[in-house]
Design an enzyme around this catalytic site. Sequence first.
Site, short mmCIF file in Angstrom:
data_model
loop_
_atom_site.label_atom_id
_atom_site.label_comp_id
_atom_site.label_asym_id
_atom_site.label_seq_id
_atom_site.Cartn_x
_atom_site.Cartn_y
_atom_site.Cartn_z
CG ASP A 1 -63.46 -80.26 -23.12
OD1 ASP A 1 -64.34 -81.14 -23.18
OD2 ASP A 1 -62.75 -80.07 -22.11
CE1 TYR B 1 -54.39 -87.53 -25.06
CE2 TYR B 1 -56.66 -88.08 -24.58
CZ TYR B 1 -55.69 -87.14 -24.88
OH TYR B 1 -56.03 -85.81 -25.00
CG ASP C 1 -59.33 -84.73 -24.32
OD1 ASP C 1 -60.36 -84.25 -23.82
OD2 ASP C 1 -58.32 -85.03 -23.66
CG ASP D 1 -53.46 -76.50 -38.07
OD1 ASP D 1 -54.07 -77.40 -38.68
OD2 ASP D 1 -52.41 -75.99 -38.51
CE LYS E 1 -50.36 -79.98 -37.80
NZ LYS E 1 -50.71 -78.62 -38.23
#
Length: 353
Positions: free
Chosen positions: A248, A138, A244, A220, A188
Amino acid sequence: MKIAVLAGDGIGPEIITQGVRVLTALKSDGLKIELESGLLGGCAVDSAADPFPEVTCKLVNEADAVLLGAVGGPQYDALPRSKRPEQGLLRIRKALNLFANLRPAILYPELANASTLKPEVVAGLDIMIVRELTGDIYFGEPRGIEQRDNQRVGYNTMIYSETEIRRIAHVAFQTARKRNRKLCSVDKMNVLECTQLWRDVVTETANEYPDVTLSHMLVDNAAMQLIRDPKQFDVMVTGNMFGDILSDEASMLTGSIGMLPSASLDQNNKGLFEPSHGSAPDIAGKNVANPLATILSVAMMLRYTFNQEEAALRIENSVKKVLSKNYRTRDIFGQGMTLVGTIEMGDAVLEAL
Ligand code: NAD
C-alpha cells in the site's frame, strides 16, 4: 487461453468492459482467447444469495486465468459477514490457492506530478512487490482474545513453514528474472524467529538463481527507504503482513490508484488479475472511472499466466502512448491535459494498440 471474466460491482462492469475490448482486439489479431463471464461479489449475492456461487467456482476452476473488476458497495455493508461481497474475494483466492500476490508500483514520467513526493524521487519508478498471501500472522493459530489474570489479552501467531517460504521465494526470483534481476527480501530477523527462517530459506533458494542479485532489508528500514529512495528497488519479496503494509505504501508513491494492476498466482502461474482499487461506488455509472489499472491487469495476465510477453508489452506501450498524448481520466487529470471518460480512454488505448 480460457479466461473467466468477473466484472463485480460498482465501477467493475465499466472498467472490465474496457479490459475485454483489449482482449477482443488481441483475439482478432490471432491470440487464441476464450472469454466467459460469471458473477462474484454483490451482484452474485443479488442473484444467487451467495458472493461466490457454485457456478462461479466451477467457471474459475476450469479457466486458465481470471480477470476481475472489483466487488463491494454500501448496500451490502449491513449483510451478515458470510454474505458480504468481500467474502467472495477471500473464497475465490482460497479456492484457487493464490498464494503469491504481485503488485507493481509504476509511475509513468507523464504522471510524476500525481505523487506527493518530489518528481525527481519518483519519476520513472518501477517496483514490483511480491507478497505472500495465504500464510503468516493473518492465518496463524492459536489466535484470539481471552481473559487472563482479570484482564483481556489479545494474541496471534506469526508462522511460516519452509515450504511456504520457498514457494514464494521461487515466484520472486522468477519475477526478478523477467525484470532487472535484483531482489530485496524484507524481514524482521533481528527480533522475530519466524522471519529468521524466512531469511535463511530465501538465502538457500538464491543458490538456484545465480543470475539474480539478492539483498535483505529489515522491514522498518524498507518502509523508510521506500519513501527516501524508492528507485533503488526492483523486486521486493516479503510475508503477508509486511507485504500488506509495504505494497500500500509503494502504491501510494504513485499517487494514482486508478493506474495500478495486480496479480495473484498459484503454483502453476494460474492467476487472478485485478486492479488494486475497489469498486468506487461514489463514481459508478458515471463514465469517469479510470480503466487503465484493469487494462494493465490484462497485460500482467498475458505475461505471468500465458507467457505472452510481446502482447503484454504491446498493451503497456499503448497505455504509455495514450498518456504521452495527454489523455487523462478525472483521477489523473491536470492542467493542459485532455479530460476523457472511461469509454474514451478505452477507445484511445485500442487506437494505440
Ligand atoms: P476504492 O478503491 O473503491 O475507492 C477509493 C477512492 O478512489 C474513491 O474516491 C474512488 O472514487 C477512487 N477510485 C477508485 N478506483 C478508481 C478508478 N479506477 N478511477 C478513478 N477513481 C477511482 O476504495 P473504498 O472507497 O475504500 O471501497 C469501496 C468499496 O470497494 C468497498 O465496498 C470496499 O470493500 C470495496 N473494495 C474492493 C476491493 C476489491 O474488489 N479488490 C478492494 C478494495 C475495496
